[in-house]
Design an enzyme around this catalytic site. Structure first.
Site, PDB file in Angstrom:
ATOM      1  N   HIS A   1      25.996 -18.769  22.279  1.00  0.00           N
ATOM      2  CA  HIS A   1      25.263 -17.535  22.592  1.00  0.00           C
ATOM      3  C   HIS A   1      24.499 -17.678  23.900  1.00  0.00           C
ATOM      4  O   HIS A   1      24.554 -16.797  24.776  1.00  0.00           O
ATOM      5  CB  HIS A   1      24.299 -17.214  21.448  1.00  0.00           C
ATOM      6  CG  HIS A   1      23.428 -16.031  21.694  1.00  0.00           C
ATOM      7  ND1 HIS A   1      23.679 -14.795  21.159  1.00  0.00           N
ATOM      8  CD2 HIS A   1      22.281 -15.892  22.433  1.00  0.00           C
ATOM      9  CE1 HIS A   1      22.738 -13.940  21.550  1.00  0.00           C
ATOM     10  NE2 HIS A   1      21.865 -14.597  22.316  1.00  0.00           N
ATOM     11  N   GLU A   2      23.793 -18.790  24.065  1.00  0.00           N
ATOM     12  CA  GLU A   2      23.003 -18.993  25.273  1.00  0.00           C
ATOM     13  C   GLU A   2      23.888 -19.163  26.511  1.00  0.00           C
ATOM     14  O   GLU A   2      23.586 -18.633  27.587  1.00  0.00           O
ATOM     15  CB  GLU A   2      22.089 -20.211  25.094  1.00  0.00           C
ATOM     16  CG  GLU A   2      20.994 -20.022  24.063  1.00  0.00           C
ATOM     17  CD  GLU A   2      20.089 -18.842  24.390  1.00  0.00           C
ATOM     18  OE1 GLU A   2      19.730 -18.677  25.570  1.00  0.00           O
ATOM     19  OE2 GLU A   2      19.757 -18.077  23.477  1.00  0.00           O
TER      20      GLU A   2
ATOM     21  N   GLU B   1      22.304  -8.705  24.451  1.00  0.00           N
ATOM     22  CA  GLU B   1      22.329  -9.535  23.252  1.00  0.00           C
ATOM     23  C   GLU B   1      23.666  -9.397  22.522  1.00  0.00           C
ATOM     24  O   GLU B   1      24.224 -10.383  22.033  1.00  0.00           O
ATOM     25  CB  GLU B   1      21.182  -9.148  22.319  1.00  0.00           C
ATOM     26  CG  GLU B   1      19.840  -9.705  22.734  1.00  0.00           C
ATOM     27  CD  GLU B   1      19.852 -11.222  22.747  1.00  0.00           C
ATOM     28  OE1 GLU B   1      20.017 -11.830  21.684  1.00  0.00           O
ATOM     29  OE2 GLU B   1      19.725 -11.801  23.831  1.00  0.00           O
TER      30      GLU B   1
END
Length: 271
Positions: free
Chosen positions: A144-145, A202
């Protein structure tokens, strides 16, 4: 307020010579195709260099406190998982193969992790140890990061912040080389790197991170167990990571809907 914001961005666009419409990643299986608008004067390399300085400062501070873990069990786990994820990143963004990736673990009770522009990764031991994360769950966090970095969400936020600040302060302060221009740059970096990402960003990081971890051979279902653990941890004092990555049922539902798309990649990676 919205009208003033749009006017500010348009004013800055004229002063800076306009924005570039780009799509920073390609070739994914999860459908992330949103066009992003970046100011042409704010290049990828410049943003990466700016963040690299901030990253080194964080590492220096941690090292001075004896909190930089270089050879412990957590450091070895994180490095091994990161290596597998980084190897897959060029499939979503080819030029990331030339990035100067760095992976570091900081001993702290914080439940936090991040990957800044240019592939600068930090994972805090509290996230791993307190939540008892599996390798696949660590891969879900890091994927995700890393996805935020591949999509240049930091540069995108900085472009917007520069536009607003430039419209307020005038072109001279930003385009000049004086102290005022440097102070403005610091303000923009802090603004762009510390505020929560937008819902769209996101969602993109969720989807691309899911694909990245699947390509690296980690079960994508771990993203669901990760968010459930993070949600449970946030019932008391919310972890640092949750302040910029709030969990929601809609988020988990979106991940569940995307898992079948990336499961063939996971199965292929296992073989």
């Amino acid at each position: 307020m919205r009208k003033q914001f749009i006017v500010s961005l348009l004013s800055a666009s004229v002063l800076l010579g306009g924005c570039q419409a780009v799509n920073t990643t390609s070739g994914d299986s999860v459908g992330v195709h949103r066009k992003q608008y970046m100011f042409s004067m704010l290049s990828t390399d410049e943003v990466n260099q700016m963040y690299a300085q901030s990253y080194q400062k964080t590492l220096s501070e941690a090292s001075s406190k004896g909190a930089l873990e270089k050879s412990g069990a957590d450091a070895r786990r994180v490095q091994a998982i990161a290596d597998r994820l980084i190897a897959q990143a060029p499939k979503l963004r080819p030029d990331s193969a030339q990035w100067k990736w760095e992976v570091n673990v900081i001993k702290s009770d914080e439940l936090n992790a991040n990957c800044g522009p240019g592939g600068k990764i930090i994972v805090y031991t509290g996230l791993i140890d307190k939540l008892k994360l599996t390798d696949a769950e660590i891969a879900a966090v890091m994927g995700h990061e890393i996805a935020h970095a591949l999509r240049e969400h930091g540069r995108e936020a900085m472009s917007k912040a520069y536009g607003v600040q430039m419209a307020r302060n005038g072109a001279g302060a930003l385009l000049g080389l004086g102290e005022g221009g440097l102070a403005l740059a610091d303000t923009v970096v802090n603004y762009a790197m510390t505020l929560p990402n937008s819902r769209a960003n996101e969602n993109e990081a969720d989807l691309l991170g899911l694909e990245l971890s699947a390509r690296a051979g980690y079960d994508p279902n771990a993203a669901i167990t990760l968010w459930n653990k993070m949600s449970k941890a946030s019932e008391g004092a919310p972890p640092e990571w949750m302040s910029t990555h709030p969990a929601s049922q809609s988020r988990i539902a979106a991940l569940e809907a995307a898992i079948p798309k990336v499961m063939p990649l996971y199965q292929a990676a296992k073989k």
